[in-house]
Structures are given as structure tokens and as C-alpha cells.
Design a protein around this motif. Structure first.
Motif, PDB file in Angstrom:
ATOM      1  N   ALA A  28      34.700  35.601  45.322  1.00  0.00           N
ATOM      2  CA  ALA A  28      35.568  36.159  46.371  1.00  0.00           C
ATOM      3  C   ALA A  28      36.868  35.364  46.474  1.00  0.00           C
ATOM      4  CB  ALA A  28      34.839  36.162  47.710  1.00  0.00           C
ATOM      5  N   GLN A  29      36.766  34.058  46.375  1.00  0.00           N
ATOM      6  CA  GLN A  29      37.960  33.217  46.444  1.00  0.00           C
ATOM      7  C   GLN A  29      38.898  33.515  45.278  1.00  0.00           C
ATOM      8  OE1 GLN A  29      38.759  31.404  49.045  1.00  0.00           O
ATOM      9  NE2 GLN A  29      40.695  30.868  48.106  1.00  0.00           N
ATOM     10  N   ARG A  30      38.342  33.710  44.103  1.00  0.00           N
ATOM     11  CA  ARG A  30      39.174  34.021  42.933  1.00  0.00           C
ATOM     12  C   ARG A  30      39.832  35.394  43.074  1.00  0.00           C
ATOM     13  NH1 ARG A  30      35.933  32.212  37.493  1.00  0.00           N
ATOM     14  NH2 ARG A  30      35.024  30.283  38.243  1.00  0.00           N
ATOM     15  N   ILE A  31      39.079  36.365  43.573  1.00  0.00           N
ATOM     16  CA  ILE A  31      39.643  37.710  43.778  1.00  0.00           C
ATOM     17  C   ILE A  31      40.744  37.651  44.828  1.00  0.00           C
ATOM     18  CG2 ILE A  31      39.113  39.997  44.722  1.00  0.00           C
ATOM     19  CD1 ILE A  31      36.358  39.730  43.265  1.00  0.00           C
ATOM     20  N   LYS A  32      40.485  36.945  45.907  1.00  0.00           N
ATOM     21  CA  LYS A  32      41.476  36.785  46.977  1.00  0.00           C
ATOM     22  C   LYS A  32      42.771  36.189  46.422  1.00  0.00           C
ATOM     23  CE  LYS A  32      42.051  34.068  51.276  1.00  0.00           C
ATOM     24  NZ  LYS A  32      43.326  33.461  51.025  1.00  0.00           N
ATOM     25  N   GLN A  33      42.665  35.134  45.629  1.00  0.00           N
ATOM     26  CA  GLN A  33      43.860  34.491  45.064  1.00  0.00           C
ATOM     27  C   GLN A  33      44.632  35.446  44.164  1.00  0.00           C
ATOM     28  OE1 GLN A  33      42.039  31.067  43.218  1.00  0.00           O
ATOM     29  NE2 GLN A  33      42.198  29.838  45.079  1.00  0.00           N
ATOM     30  N   ARG A  34      43.930  36.230  43.366  1.00  0.00           N
ATOM     31  CA  ARG A  34      44.594  37.188  42.476  1.00  0.00           C
ATOM     32  C   ARG A  34      45.354  38.249  43.273  1.00  0.00           C
ATOM     33  NH1 ARG A  34      40.697  35.143  39.318  1.00  0.00           N
ATOM     34  NH2 ARG A  34      40.877  35.370  37.054  1.00  0.00           N
TER      35      ARG A  34
END
Length: 177
Positions: free
Chosen positions: A46-52
Motif C-alpha cells: 500500500a505504501q508503494r502504491i501510495k507513493q506511485r
């Protein structure tokens, strides 16, 4: 015990890029969108998706983490002393489009528990589901909206998502038990 790798780091990164784009496209932007990761693997994804999405859309998205341990219908079978992690949803869910993120979907029971837990925080406009791996085998009528890869392992195989944040490298492996 045999182990085969079905995704490596760059495969995972490409899948997360695609999932992030699909989330923005399907929601016609990110105006009332929020991202919630299910402990443990879903939190990192989720953190990686949020950053993208934030980089792509030049916005800041509300994001949170969700522990579903005590919402599971089988928690008493897993352990008499379950390890409960911290849920952290520091924003209102009312009228938000919530994207739940998990690493693997199998029976659907984790997602059912997550939806129950989300409702204790408020009533979102909608709940969508993003998973890196869909391994089939549903016991409940729950399907992901966004999928990195669909696999069809045998009943005697286990699918594990290894992530840099907790395992020092990214990979998805199938282990024969």
C-alpha cells in the motif's frame, strides 16, 4: 521441499506501476481516494502504491494500516494468544473510496475481516481491493479489482510474497509443502 520463483523485483515493480495506474483511471482521479494496507504484506505494498500515485498525480493521499486479527472468523483456531498489530487510520472514511491492499488473496476470509474492520471506522462510499497475487481458491464471493498476477498453485503449494521492507529483497515464491 521445492521452491520456485514466479516474480522477481522488477516484476513486482511493474505490477505495482500498473495497479497504481489502473486505480487512478478507474476512479477518474484521486479526489476522494484513500489507501489502506492490511498487515503485514499489504501495508508495504500500500505504501508503494501510495507513493506511485502521489508522484504521478502530484497529490498527497490519506493512507492507513489495518490489523484484522480479531476480525477473522478463525482467529481462535490460529492461536489462543493472537498477535495483534496496530491499526492506524487517521482520517475520516465517510464518503471515501477506500482501496484495500493485500499481498495475496486466497479464500477471501482476510478481506471479509478487513471490510468488517473498515466499517468500524466509518462508512466509505466504496471499498476496492488491490492484491499483488490472486491464487484462486475462494471460499467467499470476494474478488479483487486490481491484480498483479494470477496463479493457480496446487492445494499443496504455498504462495509467499517476499518484500524488501521485511525480507531484504522482493520476490514471489511458490513452495511445495
Amino acid at each position: 521441499m521445492s521452491i520456485r520463483t514466479i516474480m522477481i523485483g522488477r516484476d513486482i515493480e511493474r505490477s505495482l506501476d500498473r495497479i497504481s495506474m489502473e486505480i487512478v483511471e478507474r476512479n477518474h482521479g484521486v479526489g476522494d481516494l484513500s489507501i489502506v494496507g492490511i498487515h503485514t504484506g499489504g501495508v508495504h505494498l500500500a505504501q508503494r502504491i501510495k507513493q506511485r500515485i502521489e508522484l504521478q498525480e502530484e497529490v498527497e493521499l490519506p493512507a492507513g494500516t489495518l490489523d484484522i486479527t480479531l476480525y477473522r472468523d478463525d482467529w481462535s483456531l490460529i492461536s489462543q494468544n493472537p498477535i495483534v498489530k496496530k491499526s492506524d487510520i487517521g482520517f475520516l472514511l465517510e464518503d471515501k473510496r477506500v482501496v484495500l491492499v493485500d499481498d495475496v488473496i486466497f479464500t477471501g476470509r482476510t478481506i471479509r475481516a478487513a471490510m468488517d474492520a473498515i466499517m468500524d471506522y466509518g462508512r466509505p462510499r466504496s471499498i476496492q481491493l488491490a492484491v499483488l497475487i490472486d491464487r484462486g481458491g475462494r471460499e467467499l464471493p470476494i474478488q479483487p479489482d486490481y491484480v498483479g498476477m494470477t496463479v493457480d498453485p496446487s492445494p499443496h503449494e504455498r504462495v509467499d510474497v517476499l518484500l524488501l521492507e521485511k525480507d531484504n529483497h522482493d520476490a514471489v515464491v511458490v513452495t511445495k509443502r
